[in-house]
Design an enzyme around this catalytic site. Structure first.
Site, PDB file in Angstrom:
ATOM      1  N   HIS A  40       6.428  -1.034   3.496  1.00  0.00           N
ATOM      2  CA  HIS A  40       6.442  -2.465   3.825  1.00  0.00           C
ATOM      3  C   HIS A  40       5.665  -3.240   2.771  1.00  0.00           C
ATOM      4  O   HIS A  40       4.662  -2.762   2.255  1.00  0.00           O
ATOM      5  CB  HIS A  40       5.831  -2.721   5.209  1.00  0.00           C
ATOM      6  CG  HIS A  40       4.500  -2.060   5.409  1.00  0.00           C
ATOM      7  ND1 HIS A  40       4.364  -0.725   5.681  1.00  0.00           N
ATOM      8  CD2 HIS A  40       3.234  -2.550   5.345  1.00  0.00           C
ATOM      9  CE1 HIS A  40       3.083  -0.419   5.795  1.00  0.00           C
ATOM     10  NE2 HIS A  40       2.374  -1.500   5.584  1.00  0.00           N
TER      11      HIS A  40
ATOM     12  N   GLN B  91      -2.107   2.892   3.022  1.00  0.00           N
ATOM     13  CA  GLN B  91      -0.939   2.695   3.902  1.00  0.00           C
ATOM     14  C   GLN B  91      -1.211   3.332   5.260  1.00  0.00           C
ATOM     15  O   GLN B  91      -1.495   4.526   5.355  1.00  0.00           O
ATOM     16  CB  GLN B  91       0.308   3.329   3.270  1.00  0.00           C
ATOM     17  CG  GLN B  91       1.565   3.113   4.098  1.00  0.00           C
ATOM     18  CD  GLN B  91       2.821   3.698   3.429  1.00  0.00           C
ATOM     19  OE1 GLN B  91       2.746   4.240   2.325  1.00  0.00           O
ATOM     20  NE2 GLN B  91       3.944   3.576   4.089  1.00  0.00           N
TER      21      GLN B  91
ATOM     22  N   ASN C  63       0.885  -1.157   0.000  1.00  0.00           N
ATOM     23  CA  ASN C  63       0.000   0.000   0.000  1.00  0.00           C
ATOM     24  C   ASN C  63       0.926   1.210   0.000  1.00  0.00           C
ATOM     25  O   ASN C  63       1.435   1.618   1.032  1.00  0.00           O
ATOM     26  CB  ASN C  63      -0.908  -0.010   1.242  1.00  0.00           C
ATOM     27  CG  ASN C  63      -1.889  -1.168   1.229  1.00  0.00           C
ATOM     28  OD1 ASN C  63      -2.432  -1.515   0.184  1.00  0.00           O
ATOM     29  ND2 ASN C  63      -2.121  -1.774   2.381  1.00  0.00           N
TER      30      ASN C  63
HETATM   31  P1  AMP Z   1      -0.653  -1.013   5.882  1.00  0.00           P
HETATM   32  O1  AMP Z   1      -2.123  -0.813   6.023  1.00  0.00           O
HETATM   33  O2  AMP Z   1      -0.244  -1.487   4.530  1.00  0.00           O
HETATM   34  O3  AMP Z   1       0.131   0.200   6.359  1.00  0.00           O
HETATM   35  O4  AMP Z   1      -0.296  -2.225   6.850  1.00  0.00           O
HETATM   36  C1  AMP Z   1       0.183  -2.074   8.140  1.00  0.00           C
HETATM   37  C2  AMP Z   1       0.228  -3.456   8.733  1.00  0.00           C
HETATM   38  O5  AMP Z   1       1.045  -3.409   9.887  1.00  0.00           O
HETATM   39  C3  AMP Z   1      -1.127  -3.976   9.171  1.00  0.00           C
HETATM   40  O6  AMP Z   1      -1.404  -5.191   8.464  1.00  0.00           O
HETATM   41  C4  AMP Z   1      -0.965  -4.211  10.673  1.00  0.00           C
HETATM   42  O7  AMP Z   1      -1.618  -5.366  11.116  1.00  0.00           O
HETATM   43  C5  AMP Z   1       0.538  -4.339  10.805  1.00  0.00           C
HETATM   44  N1  AMP Z   1       1.071  -3.974  12.111  1.00  0.00           N
HETATM   45  C6  AMP Z   1       0.849  -2.843  12.797  1.00  0.00           C
HETATM   46  N2  AMP Z   1       1.528  -2.859  13.972  1.00  0.00           N
HETATM   47  C7  AMP Z   1       2.211  -4.030  13.996  1.00  0.00           C
HETATM   48  C8  AMP Z   1       3.099  -4.654  14.940  1.00  0.00           C
HETATM   49  N3  AMP Z   1       3.451  -4.056  16.084  1.00  0.00           N
HETATM   50  N4  AMP Z   1       3.614  -5.867  14.641  1.00  0.00           N
HETATM   51  C9  AMP Z   1       3.291  -6.472  13.473  1.00  0.00           C
HETATM   52  N5  AMP Z   1       2.461  -5.946  12.554  1.00  0.00           N
HETATM   53  C10 AMP Z   1       1.924  -4.744  12.807  1.00  0.00           C
END
Ligand code: AMP
Length: 141
Positions: free
Chosen positions: A101, A95, A88
């Site tokens: 990521h 995002q 994203n």
């Molecule tokens: P996005 O929406 O592409 O920014 O995805 C962010 C992702 O980060 C989501 O799928 C969350 O579940 C994941 N996330 C957020 N905090 C953590 C954390 N502390 N450890 C692992 N994953 C996380």
């Protein structure tokens, strides 16, 4: 000052726990805390570039090299048939964490999710419009 760090930098620095699956000098990978499927993995550059657009091409290449090795390993670990690999890239694209990521999401024949194409209505463009856009992309590279 950990307040200035992204949550993913804090994970890389060991200040927040994660289920780590890979680490090298530039790249880190760990399980998503809210998995969309078992084995849902995030792959990040250790340096907190906000978007793919901010990454030098060689570092993006390093991270993508790891993604290409990890995707089969993630699939094998959970017995998946395939995987969706996606980023994203920017807030308007969904995002939430401002540290670029890649998601590796295991996919199963019976998961009924379908392709990413389902997210979009589609754009109706004629050949002139397609060529104009292709030329703009070439010029902006
Ligand atoms: P996005 O929406 O592409 O920014 O995805 C962010 C992702 O980060 C989501 O799928 C969350 O579940 C994941 N996330 C957020 N905090 C953590 C954390 N502390 N450890 C692992 N994953 C996380």
């Amino acid at each position: 000052m950990s307040d200035d760090k992204t949550i993913f930098e804090q994970i890389v620095d060991g200040e927040i726990p994660s289920f780590t699956v890979y680490e090298d000098e530039t790249t880190y990978a760990f399980l998503d805390a809210n998995p969309l499927a078992p084995g849902h993995t995030l792959v990040i550059p250790k340096h907190p570039y906000e978007r793919l657009n901010d990454m030098p091409a060689d570092e993006a290449g390093d991270v993508f090299g790891v993604i290409s090795e990890l995707a089969p390993a993630v699939e094998a670990a959970v017995g998946a048939d395939a995987s969706t690999v996606a980023v994203n890239n920017g807030e308007e694209a969904g995002q939430e964490v401002p540290h670029v990521h890649w998601h590796i999401i295991p996919r199963f024949a019976d998961d009924s999710v379908g392709p990413i194409h389902r997210l979009f209505d589609g754009a109706d463009l004629d050949d002139d419009e397609m060529e104009e856009i292709a030329a703009e992309i070439r010029a902006n590279r």
